[in-house]
Each structure stands twice: as structure tokens, then as C-alpha cells.
Enzyme design. Structure first.
Site, mmCIF file in Angstrom:
data_model
loop_
_atom_site.group_PDB
_atom_site.id
_atom_site.type_symbol
_atom_site.label_atom_id
_atom_site.label_comp_id
_atom_site.label_asym_id
_atom_site.label_seq_id
_atom_site.Cartn_x
_atom_site.Cartn_y
_atom_site.Cartn_z
ATOM 1 C CD GLU A 149 0.488 10.315 6.523
ATOM 2 O OE1 GLU A 149 0.421 9.791 7.638
ATOM 3 O OE2 GLU A 149 0.676 9.672 5.487
ATOM 4 C CE LYS A 184 -7.442 -3.236 15.230
ATOM 5 N NZ LYS A 184 -8.521 -2.386 14.695
ATOM 6 C CD GLU A 197 1.892 1.280 2.965
ATOM 7 O OE1 GLU A 197 2.212 2.467 3.229
ATOM 8 O OE2 GLU A 197 0.783 0.949 2.559
ATOM 9 C CB CYS A 244 0.288 5.726 2.832
ATOM 10 S SG CYS A 244 0.039 4.525 1.525
HETATM 11 P P1 NAI Z 1 -3.516 4.079 13.403
HETATM 12 O O1 NAI Z 1 -2.133 3.710 12.999
HETATM 13 O O2 NAI Z 1 -3.744 4.390 14.845
HETATM 14 O O3 NAI Z 1 -4.540 2.894 13.023
HETATM 15 C C1 NAI Z 1 -4.312 1.911 12.030
HETATM 16 C C2 NAI Z 1 -4.696 0.535 12.593
HETATM 17 O O4 NAI Z 1 -3.892 0.245 13.728
HETATM 18 C C3 NAI Z 1 -6.148 0.450 13.070
HETATM 19 O O5 NAI Z 1 -6.645 -0.843 12.779
HETATM 20 C C4 NAI Z 1 -6.003 0.629 14.568
HETATM 21 O O6 NAI Z 1 -7.054 0.056 15.321
HETATM 22 C C5 NAI Z 1 -4.710 -0.111 14.839
HETATM 23 N N1 NAI Z 1 -4.016 0.285 16.074
HETATM 24 C C6 NAI Z 1 -4.042 1.487 16.700
HETATM 25 N N2 NAI Z 1 -3.293 1.452 17.824
HETATM 26 C C7 NAI Z 1 -2.778 0.200 17.910
HETATM 27 C C8 NAI Z 1 -1.925 -0.464 18.841
HETATM 28 N N3 NAI Z 1 -1.468 0.158 19.928
HETATM 29 N N4 NAI Z 1 -1.599 -1.741 18.623
HETATM 30 C C9 NAI Z 1 -2.048 -2.389 17.527
HETATM 31 N N5 NAI Z 1 -2.858 -1.825 16.619
HETATM 32 C C10 NAI Z 1 -3.220 -0.543 16.793
HETATM 33 O O7 NAI Z 1 -3.985 5.284 12.497
HETATM 34 P P2 NAI Z 1 -5.252 6.265 12.736
HETATM 35 O O8 NAI Z 1 -5.315 6.641 14.187
HETATM 36 O O9 NAI Z 1 -6.448 5.640 12.125
HETATM 37 O O10 NAI Z 1 -4.849 7.531 11.871
HETATM 38 C C11 NAI Z 1 -3.915 8.469 12.375
HETATM 39 C C12 NAI Z 1 -3.039 9.004 11.269
HETATM 40 O O11 NAI Z 1 -2.216 7.959 10.760
HETATM 41 C C13 NAI Z 1 -3.790 9.511 10.051
HETATM 42 O O12 NAI Z 1 -4.213 10.817 10.205
HETATM 43 C C14 NAI Z 1 -2.739 9.379 8.985
HETATM 44 O O13 NAI Z 1 -1.868 10.495 9.022
HETATM 45 C C15 NAI Z 1 -1.979 8.145 9.388
HETATM 46 N N6 NAI Z 1 -2.444 6.968 8.647
HETATM 47 C C16 NAI Z 1 -1.657 6.449 7.655
HETATM 48 C C17 NAI Z 1 -2.110 5.389 6.910
HETATM 49 C C18 NAI Z 1 -1.307 4.808 5.822
HETATM 50 O O14 NAI Z 1 -1.858 4.227 4.902
HETATM 51 N N7 NAI Z 1 -0.002 4.874 5.879
HETATM 52 C C19 NAI Z 1 -3.434 4.795 7.116
HETATM 53 C C20 NAI Z 1 -4.153 5.362 8.225
HETATM 54 C C21 NAI Z 1 -3.663 6.407 8.930
#
Ligand code: NAI
Ligand code: MG
Length: 490
Positions: free
Chosen positions: A394, A188, A263, A297
Site C-alpha cells: 500500500e 483519539k 478498517e 484505503c
Molecule cells: P497508523 O495506523 O499508525 O495511525 C492511525 C491512528 O492510529 C492514528 O490516530 C495513530 O495515532 C493511532 N495509533 C498509532 N499507533 C497506535 C497504537 N500503538 N495504539 C493505538 N493507536 C495507535 O497509520 P499511519 O502511521 O498514520 O500511516 C501509516 C500507513 O498506514 C499509511 O502510509 C497507510 O499505508 C496506512 N493507513 C491506512 C489508512 C486507512 O484508511 N486504511 C489510514 C491511514 C494510514
């Protein structure tokens, strides 16, 4: 010199917007779609199938069949590797179009997608292609007249959920080891950036990956993502994103006890001692924070500068930062594009406001750029204290917090005083100091006199709440295998 990239953003063809399941393009069962937006213009690029539990179920069944009874199971490991090489070659032959599609959907400068993300995508796929026929167990001298050996088998169907900051690269980091190990995939992609992952699925299909081996279902986290996590036919979830989402995934996966690798985020300390090569350190601090609009990240978002060089160092950084070219991501000389979406833009602007309100000094930046697209000025806050939100949270944007230290011992304690533990860096010419920092900092990756030095062969992942397990390298591959012990009485 050409100033924009061809094909221009207007000519990019978006070829795939449906779910890719069992080798076929299918609209969502519900018929629903959602818009993916160009963050530079705020215009809709395309409507994409909004997959949910029904589509994930189809994808999981297809992946299960492909794993249990399909040709993937019986294919020679070397031939699996060859398909991965062919996918890498195919991506290389379409590198310009893929980089343009990535820039269109994500907003990252074309100079970065073309020369950073895409070459790394290709390198990771080739690295794991070469591993496919080198995954093996061992023979073990147990007591008695027995022959004991282990087999390294694929973990099964891998659910993979990725974020939007490096859409193709995260796809490659997930597909490479999973496919080399012999797993099948239900992926996904992030709702903000589904297009390049869908395109990669088509390329994989064209080079000959059998139906059901790779399935991609675009959609939202709480619906499609949660369905991956809960599905009983999926054996493992590999997730990259926010730690709060990882906590939800941990709870949702409890009923099926899936293998998990995470990660997650960071608030990585980047430490500059007075004896460092200050020009290199300033450049490293600049790249280490602003790369990818600060949406990394491992961003070096807590910059610890030794007090005696503080003023000089901040001045160097200010100069670099004020010269950073922010604008049209398709212009070849652009260094910083827009943030990925309105939500991230609002979050970052709110942290900038909090930094100002808390009394940190805004050395440069701190404002929006223009009035269309999610552009933010590269921003430096000085005189930041450890307890300010801009020092603890972050931000995931182009906002650097400068902290000062004079005592190395205290600095390490402060550097470790965070629930994150993804990356850290130190700049010094003193080898003992460098090794001492590398040994004592609680982080999965430590860079000495460099930053963001990634390689397909070098494991990457977090201590503490920055994750479980490692990606890349041999460790990244092992995370897609199970060990089986076989004992034969002689
Ligand atoms: P997120 O963790 O919500 O989204 C990442 C992925 O997880 C997306 O594909 C999303 O659709 C999916 N997802 C969301 N809720 C889920 C659930 N309940 N079950 C399964 N999959 C789920 O991150 P988001 O909302 O895009 O960004 C929020 C914050 O997270 C950012 O501001 C940043 O601080 C951090 N972040 C960190 C990343 C990294 O590389 N470590 C990458 C993206 C965001
Ligand atoms: Mg979220």
C-alpha cells in the site's frame, strides 16, 4: 470567477486545541503540546494538547459515568436521534468554515472538503440519527411455557482511533453509529489532523450532548492511542489505520478482551475489460486512484488492463493525469494538494524510486512538485509485474501501477493474490462477467462500472487483513450493540 476560497487560509480561526473531557476544555495533564502542520506550507498551524494515559483515564472515567449513571442512559432513543440531527444541522450551517479548517490541517483541496467530505459527514450523521429509535431485538419462540426476547443494548464506552486521511468523515463514521446506539465515546484523532474533530466536539456540546458522552483526546498512538486500547473502562475499540497498528491493538486489547472493529488498508484491484466504456473506465481509474492525493484505503492501486486495449487505455490515463492540477489546496480549481506529512511524502517517494529501480516504466510523473509543501506529481507506472513492491504494498499516494492481463481466470487469481481484501472494481458491458468477478474477488466492496461509490447505508469494510467488521449501514450500527437474551417463565 473567484480563484481562491473565502475565508482564505490566513483567516481561519483555530478555536480548539485542548482535550475535550466531560464537557470541558482541558490542557493535557502533563502540560505538553505538539504542533499540527499545514502540509501545503510546512508551517505550524497551532500547538495542540498532547494527551497521554492520564488524560485518557479522565476521559474514560467521564465516558463511563455518562454511560452508567448520566442522562444519556435514560434519554429516550428518539431524543438521542434528535441531538444527532441537530449536530448535522450545526455542521451544515458552518460547512464553509469546517471545510476550510479541514483543508488547512490535512491539505486536501477545498473543492473536495467542501463538496465531498463535509456533505458526506452530514449525511452519515442524519442516516444514523434516524436509526436511534429503530434499534430493537426480537421475540423468540423457545420450547416450553416461556417468553423469550432479545434486547439490543449499547456496547458501552467506545474507544475510537482514527487516521488523518478523512479526519471529519472518519469522526462522523465513528460517532454516528456509536451515539445512535447509545454508547459514549473516547476518541483519539490522528496526530496529523486533530483540529476538525476538536471543533466537532464543541459543536456537539453546543447542540446539547450531555457532558461525558463525547470526549476527544488528541495525542500520539503509542501513548494516547495505546491507553485507549488498554483502559479497563472502555468496552470496545473501533480503529481505522494501518494493519500493523491493528496487530498491536489486538495484542494490547487482549487483557481486557475488548470488542474490536478494524478498517485497514488495501491494494485494491481495478479491472478493465476490453468491452468496457473506456472513457468512463479511464475516468474511474483516475478518480479511484488519485482521489484525496491517493490517500484512500480503497484506492484502486492495482489497475489490471486487458492486453488488447492496453496501449489505448494507458494513453487515455496519461492524458487525464498530465492535466491534473496540483497546487494550493485553497485555489478552487486545484484537484490535488500535498500529501499529509513528511513521513508520508518520504514513503511515497521511496516507492517511486523502487518502481524505477525494479524496471517499471514511469509513464508520467515520478517527481516532487515545487520545493515547499509535500506535493508529488500524479504518477503512472506501466509494465508493472505482480511481485514488484509497487504492486504488492500500500503506497497511499498518487502512484498508479498498471498490470496487463489476457486470461480472465488468471486475472482473478492475481487480483486475489494479496493479503488485503478491502475493495475491487470491474469495468465491462458483459453482465455475466461482472457478476462472476463480484462473486469471486475476495473483497468487502465491489464496484461495477463505478469507483468510490460510497453511501451511508452501504456497509464498508475488509476481507482478510483489511479488517474485521463493517462500518456504515445497519452492520455498522450493530457493531456498537450487544445482544441480551431475556427469558421469562410463564
Ligand atoms: P497508523 O495506523 O499508525 O495511525 C492511525 C491512528 O492510529 C492514528 O490516530 C495513530 O495515532 C493511532 N495509533 C498509532 N499507533 C497506535 C497504537 N500503538 N495504539 C493505538 N493507536 C495507535 O497509520 P499511519 O502511521 O498514520 O500511516 C501509516 C500507513 O498506514 C499509511 O502510509 C497507510 O499505508 C496506512 N493507513 C491506512 C489508512 C486507512 O484508511 N486504511 C489510514 C491511514 C494510514
Ligand atoms: Mg503509524
Amino acid at each position: 470567477m473567484a480563484t481562491t476560497f473565502e475565508p482564505s487560509s490566513k483567516n481561519i480561526s483555530v478555536q480548539h486545541t485542548d482535550c475535550f473531557i466531560d464537557g470541558q476544555w482541558l490542557p493535557a495533564q502533563s502540560g505538553k503540546t505538539f504542533a499540527t502542520i499545514n502540509p501545503a506550507t510546512e508551517e505550524v498551524i497551532a500547538q495542540v494538547a498532547e494527551g497521554d494515559a492520564a488524560d485518557i483515564d479522565l476521559a474514560a472515567q467521564a465516558a463511563r459515568r455518562a454511560f452508567d449513571t448520566g442522562p444519556w442512559r435514560t434519554m429516550d432513543a428518539r431524543d438521542r436521534g434528535r441531538l444527532l440531527y441537530q449536530l448535522a444541522d450545526r455542521i451544515e450551517s458552518e460547512i464553509d468554515d469546517l471545510a476550510a479548517l479541514e483543508t488547512l490541517d490535512n491539505g486536501k483541496p477545498i473543492s473536495e472538503s467542501r463538496t465531498g467530505d463535509l456533505p458526506f459527514v452530514i449525511d452519515v450523521l442524519r442516516y444514523y440519527a434516524g436509526y436511534a429509535d429503530k434499534i430493537h431485538g426480537s421475540t423468540i419462540p423457545i420450547r416450553g411455557r416461556n417468553f423469550c426476547y432479545t434486547r439490543r443494548e449499547p456496547v458501552g464506552v467506545a474507544g475510537q482511533i482514527i487516521p488523518w486521511n478523512f479526519p471529519m468523515l472518519m469522526t462522523a463514521w465513528k460517532w454516528g453509529p456509536a451515539l445512535a446506539a447509545g454508547c459514549t465515546i473516547v476518541m483519539k484523532p490522528a496526530e496529523q489532523t486533530p483540529l476538525t474533530c476538536l471543533r466537532m466536539a464543541q459543536l456537539a456540546h453546543e447542540v446539547g450532548f450531555p457532558p461525558g458522552v463525547i470526549n476527544v483526546v488528541p495525542g500520539f498512538g503509542p501513548t494516547a492511542g495505546a491507553a485507549v486500547v488498554k483502559h479497563p473502562s472502555i468496552d470496545k475499540v473501533a480503529f481505522t489505520g494501518e494493519h500493523i497498528t491493528a496487530q498491536t491493538i489486538t495484542r494490547d486489547s487482549a487483557a481486557t478482551l475488548k470488542r474490536l472493529t478494524f478498517e485497514l488498508g488495501g491494494k485494491s484491484p481495478n479491472v478493465v475489460f476490453a468491452d468496457a466504456d473506456l472513457d468512463a473506465a479511464a475516468r474511474g481509474a483516475y478518480v479511484g486512484l488519485y482521489l484525496n492525493q491517493g490517500q484512500c484505503c480503497c484506492a484502486g492501486s492495482r489497475l489490471f488492463v486487458e492486453e488488447s486495449i492496453h496501449d489505448r487505455f494507458v494513453e487515455k490515463l496519461r492524458e487525464l493525469t498530465e492535466n491534473r492540477r496540483v497546487g494550493d489546496p485553497f485555489a478552487l480549481d486545484t484537484e490535488q494538494g500535498p500529501q499529509v506529512d513528511q513521513k508520508q511524502f518520504d514513503k511515497i517517494m521511496s516507492y517511486i524510486d523502487q518502481g524505477k529501480a525494479a524496471g517499471a516504466t514511469c509513464v508520467t510523473g515520478g517527481e516532487r512538485v515545487g520545493d515547499c509543501g509535500y506535493f508529488i506529481q500524479p504518477t503512472i507506472f506501466d509494465n508493472v509485474t505482480d511481485d514488484m513492491p509497487i504492486a504488492t504494498d500500500e503506497i497511499f499516494g498518487p502512484v498508479l501501477s498498471v498490470l496487463t492481463f489476457s486470461d480472465a481466470q488468471q486475472m482473478i487469481e492475481r487480483a486475489n493474490n494479496t493479503f488485503y481484501g478491502l475493495a475491487a472494481a470491474v469495468w465491462t458491458r458483459d453482465i455475466s462477467r461482472a457478476h462472476d468477478f463480484a462473486a469471486r474477488v475476495r473483497a468487502g466492496t465491489v464496484w461495477v462500472n463505478c469507483y468510490d461509490m460510497f453511501d451511508a447505508a452501504a456497509p464498508f469494510g475488509g476481507f482478510k487483513m483489511s479488517g474485521y467488521g463493517r462500518e456504515l449501514g445497519e452492520e455498522g450500527l450493530k457493531a456498537y450493540t450487544e445482544s441480551k437474551t431475556v427469558t421469562i417463565a410463564l
